[in-house]
Design a protein around this motif. Structure first.
Motif, PDB file in Angstrom:
ATOM      1  N   PRO A  65      -2.563   2.643 -14.059  1.00  0.00           N
ATOM      2  CA  PRO A  65      -2.324   3.838 -14.886  1.00  0.00           C
ATOM      3  C   PRO A  65      -3.223   5.012 -14.525  1.00  0.00           C
ATOM      4  O   PRO A  65      -2.919   6.157 -14.871  1.00  0.00           O
ATOM      5  N   SER A  66      -4.333   4.738 -13.834  1.00  0.00           N
ATOM      6  CA  SER A  66      -5.244   5.824 -13.451  1.00  0.00           C
ATOM      7  C   SER A  66      -4.754   6.599 -12.230  1.00  0.00           C
ATOM      8  O   SER A  66      -5.337   7.620 -11.870  1.00  0.00           O
ATOM      9  N   TRP A  67      -3.679   6.113 -11.602  1.00  0.00           N
ATOM     10  CA  TRP A  67      -3.164   6.772 -10.394  1.00  0.00           C
ATOM     11  C   TRP A  67      -1.807   7.389 -10.689  1.00  0.00           C
ATOM     12  O   TRP A  67      -1.035   6.898 -11.512  1.00  0.00           O
ATOM     13  N   PRO A 102       1.538   9.735  -8.511  1.00  0.00           N
ATOM     14  CA  PRO A 102       2.015  10.341  -7.256  1.00  0.00           C
ATOM     15  C   PRO A 102       1.632  11.808  -7.122  1.00  0.00           C
ATOM     16  O   PRO A 102       1.555  12.334  -6.006  1.00  0.00           O
ATOM     17  N   ASP A 103       1.384  12.485  -8.255  1.00  0.00           N
ATOM     18  CA  ASP A 103       0.998  13.898  -8.202  1.00  0.00           C
ATOM     19  C   ASP A 103      -0.370  14.108  -7.570  1.00  0.00           C
ATOM     20  O   ASP A 103      -0.751  15.251  -7.278  1.00  0.00           O
ATOM     21  N   MET A 104      -1.115  13.019  -7.364  1.00  0.00           N
ATOM     22  CA  MET A 104      -2.425  13.152  -6.725  1.00  0.00           C
ATOM     23  C   MET A 104      -2.303  13.466  -5.237  1.00  0.00           C
ATOM     24  O   MET A 104      -3.288  13.850  -4.600  1.00  0.00           O
ATOM     25  N   CYS A 105      -1.120  13.304  -4.674  1.00  0.00           N
ATOM     26  CA  CYS A 105      -0.895  13.687  -3.281  1.00  0.00           C
ATOM     27  C   CYS A 105      -0.569  15.182  -3.250  1.00  0.00           C
ATOM     28  O   CYS A 105       0.502  15.604  -3.702  1.00  0.00           O
ATOM     29  N   ARG A 155       0.837  -1.192   0.000  1.00  0.00           N
ATOM     30  CA  ARG A 155       0.000   0.000   0.000  1.00  0.00           C
ATOM     31  C   ARG A 155       0.874   1.244   0.000  1.00  0.00           C
ATOM     32  O   ARG A 155       1.752   1.411   0.848  1.00  0.00           O
ATOM     33  N   MET A 156       0.636   2.159  -0.958  1.00  0.00           N
ATOM     34  CA  MET A 156       1.306   3.454  -0.987  1.00  0.00           C
ATOM     35  C   MET A 156       0.272   4.516  -0.630  1.00  0.00           C
ATOM     36  O   MET A 156      -0.781   4.607  -1.273  1.00  0.00           O
ATOM     37  N   PRO A 212      -5.677  10.289  -2.751  1.00  0.00           N
ATOM     38  CA  PRO A 212      -5.927   8.846  -2.734  1.00  0.00           C
ATOM     39  C   PRO A 212      -4.624   8.056  -2.773  1.00  0.00           C
ATOM     40  O   PRO A 212      -3.658   8.445  -3.424  1.00  0.00           O
ATOM     41  N   GLY A 213      -4.608   6.945  -2.062  1.00  0.00           N
ATOM     42  CA  GLY A 213      -3.483   6.028  -2.134  1.00  0.00           C
ATOM     43  C   GLY A 213      -3.723   4.988  -3.214  1.00  0.00           C
ATOM     44  O   GLY A 213      -4.691   5.061  -3.980  1.00  0.00           O
ATOM     45  N   THR A 214      -2.836   4.001  -3.291  1.00  0.00           N
ATOM     46  CA  THR A 214      -2.995   2.950  -4.292  1.00  0.00           C
ATOM     47  C   THR A 214      -2.230   1.708  -3.854  1.00  0.00           C
ATOM     48  O   THR A 214      -1.454   1.743  -2.882  1.00  0.00           O
ATOM     49  N   ILE A 215      -2.448   0.603  -4.572  1.00  0.00           N
ATOM     50  CA  ILE A 215      -1.731  -0.644  -4.341  1.00  0.00           C
ATOM     51  C   ILE A 215      -0.698  -0.811  -5.454  1.00  0.00           C
ATOM     52  O   ILE A 215      -1.039  -0.777  -6.640  1.00  0.00           O
ATOM     53  N   ALA A 216       0.562  -0.950  -5.065  1.00  0.00           N
ATOM     54  CA  ALA A 216       1.628  -1.216  -6.030  1.00  0.00           C
ATOM     55  C   ALA A 216       1.915  -2.716  -6.031  1.00  0.00           C
ATOM     56  O   ALA A 216       1.913  -3.356  -4.972  1.00  0.00           O
TER      57      ALA A 216
END
Length: 328
Positions: free
Chosen positions: A122-124, A126-129, A91-92, A101-105
């Motif tokens: 691809p929909s996530w 890091p700039d979303m943070c 989990r990131m 939002p976070g995501t699963i790598a």
């Protein structure tokens, strides 16, 4: 021509097993080896193997994926992603005070490439943070049991939100930051991070107001107006511009605007006149006759008795003017 074939190697390297049914070599899947096993007796069409011994090639062990390279940024928490085994994930999440939002790598199931980074949808990105710098005087930025010392130039005003002060918790009633007296601007917060991503929050945006200086007078203005009261006027303040003796007249009010740059006061010159206070000199005499100007004809109340004239034996038009001692 002899019939040649490639025999099995005298020793088998780890990662290879021979199928007991078909006799073909394959990768040792049960022990986490992947690839396409091949038995070779030469490197290429014309290149012989060193040592004249056959060998097995094509199988590699599974390896963990590398943590994502984020360029040393502090926006993401990837502490659980140091070594993710093929087929696994981590989990990131956005690290406070970043929000998003976070995501699963994940690491591909058949990864045999050392240093291969984790993959995310691809929909996530890091700039979303996005950084949301918090109020340094309130939790969670301020640890329990600590008191925040307000920096010079800033203050917190009581909130005007409806219902403020109705309950037991008074914290929400003091959440409006403002610039202190003598400063101007819009308070905001600046977040910075050290090499370990430890957060520091400082208020910014308030700039010290600069006082106004007196206007620079030149020529006749320097002898007519007195601006000594305007040498240093605080922003928002006023001063008086007077007539410089021997001139006479009502003073005007000059103002200093709110600004952070050097400037002079805004002013308008007073109506200064040279009064009839001169002493009698040779060639001049004071006449008590009534002299009318066009304005005085229209406004008789403005008439004055007496005027300077040339004495007998002198000719010209008598005038008076004001001058300072020493001819200034």
């Amino acid at each position: 021509m002899p019939r040649c074939f490639c025999p099995d190697p005298p020793t088998v390297e780890p990662g290879y097993v021979k199928d007991p049914v078909t006799g073909a070599w394959r990768c040792d899947f049960d022990n986490d080896w992947r690839g396409d096993a091949r038995l070779i007796c030469r490197e290429g069409p014309t290149q012989c193997l060193a040592g004249e011994v056959s060998k097995l090639v094509g199988c590699k062990p599974l390896v963990a994926c590398a943590a994502p390279d984020l360029g040393g940024g502090c926006a993401l928490d990837v502490s659980t992603c140091a070594a993710v085994w093929p087929g696994g994930g981590c989990r990131m999440t956005c690290r406070l005070p970043f929000k998003g939002p976070g995501t699963i790598a994940t690491c591909p199931e058949d990864n045999v490439d050392v240093g291969r980074p984790l993959e995310w949808p691809p929909s996530w990105s890091p700039d979303m943070c996005v950084l949301d710098c918090p109020d340094p005087s309130e939790p969670p930025t301020l640890p329990d049991g600590w008191k925040y010392l307000m920096p010079v130039g800033y203050r917190k005003e009581e909130s005007t939100y409806p219902g403020c002060g109705d309950g037991d918790d008074q914290l929400d009633c003091w959440d409006d930051w403002a610039c202190d007296v003598g400063l101007i601007g819009s308070p905001d917060f600046n977040c910075s991070f050290d090499g370990e991503c430890a957060l520091s929050v400082d208020p910014v945006g308030c700039i010290e107001l600069v006082p106004c200086s007196a206007p620079v007078l030149e020529g006749e203005d320097n002898c007519t107006y007195d601006v000594s009261d305007c040498e240093s006027v605080d922003s928002g303040g006023t001063c008086q511009v007077r007539c410089r003796a021997p001139f006479a007249g009502q003073p005007t009010t000059a103002t200093c605007s709110y600004d952070t740059e050097p400037r002079s006061v805004r002013w308008s010159p007073p109506a200064c006149e040279c009064p009839q206070t001169c002493q009698l000199q040779e060639g001049y005499e004071w006449s008590n006759g009534l002299h009318w100007t066009q304005r005085q004809i229209d406004e008789p109340a403005q008439g004055r008795r007496g005027d300077w004239t040339c004495a007998e034996g002198f000719t010209g038009v008598a005038q008076w003017r004001c001058s300072l001692p020493g001819g200034e």
